[in-house]
Design an enzyme around this catalytic site. Structure first.
Site: not given
Length: 471
Positions: A17, A114
């Site tokens: 990520h 995120d």
């Protein structure tokens, strides 16, 4: 002195990520003169690998590490997705303090989240800044996220038991068993987290998508269609990690070894920063590579018979993996095969002229790297949304072959040998290679000055800079 226009980024503390967000930041700083602050939650101390990657951020970007949190005993789920989401939720108080400080000292206009950090949407609202989700995987997975709240109401039982494939707008039909792994047990905290996350997507100001029109055209066109209550989508990919951040001697050894191999002759095998195989599967892959007669570079990790994502929160192998390989294997393949432990500089390997194929776990970052460098694929999905990706690559985009499992869930050495030979030397492999070359050209074009992804990013930055005028 005029305050700089700034955005804050709240990532998950997971390498897969972090990497695309770092590349996103580099483009914002280099091409749009924005200031960026990374606000990094941590489960325990930040890993060495995490720190190394964040050290590659350019001047104009800085990092704030939040106090470590513990999720022990706070969730019944064993799934890492639930742990990461909970860690961000437990970090919201220090996130709020950092945002407050940035708001006072700069023209803070937006918070980029995120997907696992969707709970922080409320913080953006509290401080009157724009909020965005940086969606790190495919447009197909984003289409599923938008549809999940409706599926939750209309589908009884588990999704894996659905009799008909799921047909999402612009997407190849996907069987229920191939939907993302965290939603396959609806009683698990991970499912509840993903569902709540999907619901929150409808309340952000936009979604930044790490994909591009030339790759997932129909799915992205469906996402770009304006609908009441649906946020704007900005396809800005492919954003991939380009540089090396480690100086491990073995890393250089594998690149030197590649220098001495014929053009496009080597199959690269890697299961990403989090993937692991069982003991039996590790041995079958080894024997299959030996049987194939093909050149290969294999990043091997210590096996785990319980989890396919045992390294999700740590990129390092837990044990020396070499004792788990078949006896005499390394000696028998010496010269045409190289095995390295835990890590290799993937971007450099895939861009090397000797690399002719990639056996991948189908993580989105790895796939985009493969596309950017024009390397054809063998799809070996392990966890997360990987099975969905494998369906996309084999049935829709047609850039991958996929081996068949035997009855015990293990791919035999004979099947490994067959699919490797087909990709590296067969007619099917040639067709896939040609298709990948076309996608490589499309990827380069979309990131060019007049490319679709560059225009989408410029449009987004234009919104942020307009907002900064009123700060």
């Amino acid at each position: 002195m005029e305050k700089p226009t700034r955005i804050a980024i709240l990532p998950s503390p997971v390498m897969g990520h972090i990497n695309p967000l770092v590349e996103f930041t580099k483009r914002l700083v280099a091409h749009h003169n924005l200031a960026v602050t990374f606000i990094v939650p941590t489960i325990g101390s930040p890993s060495k690998t995490l720190k190394q990657v964040l050290q590659t951020l350019p001047p104009g970007a800085d990092v704030v590490y939040l106090p470590p949190v513990s999720v022990d005993g706070k969730t019944t789920s064993a799934k890492p997705e639930a742990h990461v989401s909970l860690a961000i939720k437990l970090s919201l108080t220090p996130v709020r303090e950092v945002i407050k400080s940035l708001k006072a000292s700069s023209k803070l206009v937006a918070l980029v989240l995120d997907p696992f950090g969707a709970d922080a949407f409320a913080v953006a609202k509290e401080f009157d800044i724009l909020s965005y989700i940086f969606f790190i995987v495919s447009a197909t997975a984003l289409c599923l996220s938008f549809e999940l709240p409706n599926l939750d109401k209309t589908v009884s039982g588990e999704f894996r038991d659905m009799k008909e494939p799921l047909k999402l707008p612009g997407c190849v039909p996907v069987q229920g068993r191939d939907l993302m792994e965290p939603i396959q047990d609806r009683s698990d905290d991970a499912y509840k987290m993903i569902l709540n996350q999907s619901k929150s997507f409808f309340f952000v100001d936009g979604i930044i998508l790490n994909s591009f029109l030339g790759f997932e055209e129909e799915a992205i066109q469906a996402l770009l269609k304006e609908e009441p209550g649906k946020p704007a989508v900005y396809p800005v990919g492919p954003l991939i990690r380009m540089g090396m951040t480690d100086t491990v001697e073995e890393s250089y050894e594998c690149l030197t070894w590649l220098d001495n191999q014929p053009s496009k002759s080597v199959l690269f095998i890697s299961f990403g920063s989090g993937g692991t195989l069982s003991c039996d599967q590790t041995k079958e892959i080894a024997l299959g590579l030996e049987l194939s007669g093909q050149r290969f570079l294999w990043v091997v990790r210590s096996p785990n018979n319980e989890k396919s994502n045992a390294n999700f929160l740590s990129a390092e192998s837990f044990e020396d993996p070499f004792p788990f390989l078949p006896k005499g294997f390394l000696e028998r393949v010496k010269g045409r095969g190289l095995v390295v432990s835990s890590w290799a500089p993937q971007a450099q390997v895939l861009s090397h002229g000797s690399t002719g194929g990639f056996l991948s776990h189908c993580g989105w970052n790895s796939i985009l790297e493969s596309v950017v460098h024009g390397v054809p694929l063998i799809a070996w999905p392990l966890y997360a949304e990987h099975k969905m990706n494998a369906v996309l690559f084999t049935e829709s985009v047609k850039v991958a072959l996929r081996p068949k499992e035997s009855g015990n869930g293990v791919v035999s050495c004979e099947e490994v040998s067959r699919v490797v030979g087909s990709l590296m030397e067969g007619e099917e492999g040639k067709r896939i290679r040609q298709r990948m070359e076309e996608l490589k050209e499309a990827a380069a074009k979309t990131l060019g000055e007049d490319g679709c992804s560059s225009k989408a990013l410029s449009k987004l930055v234009g919104i942020w800079k307009k907002r900064a005028i009123s700060c």
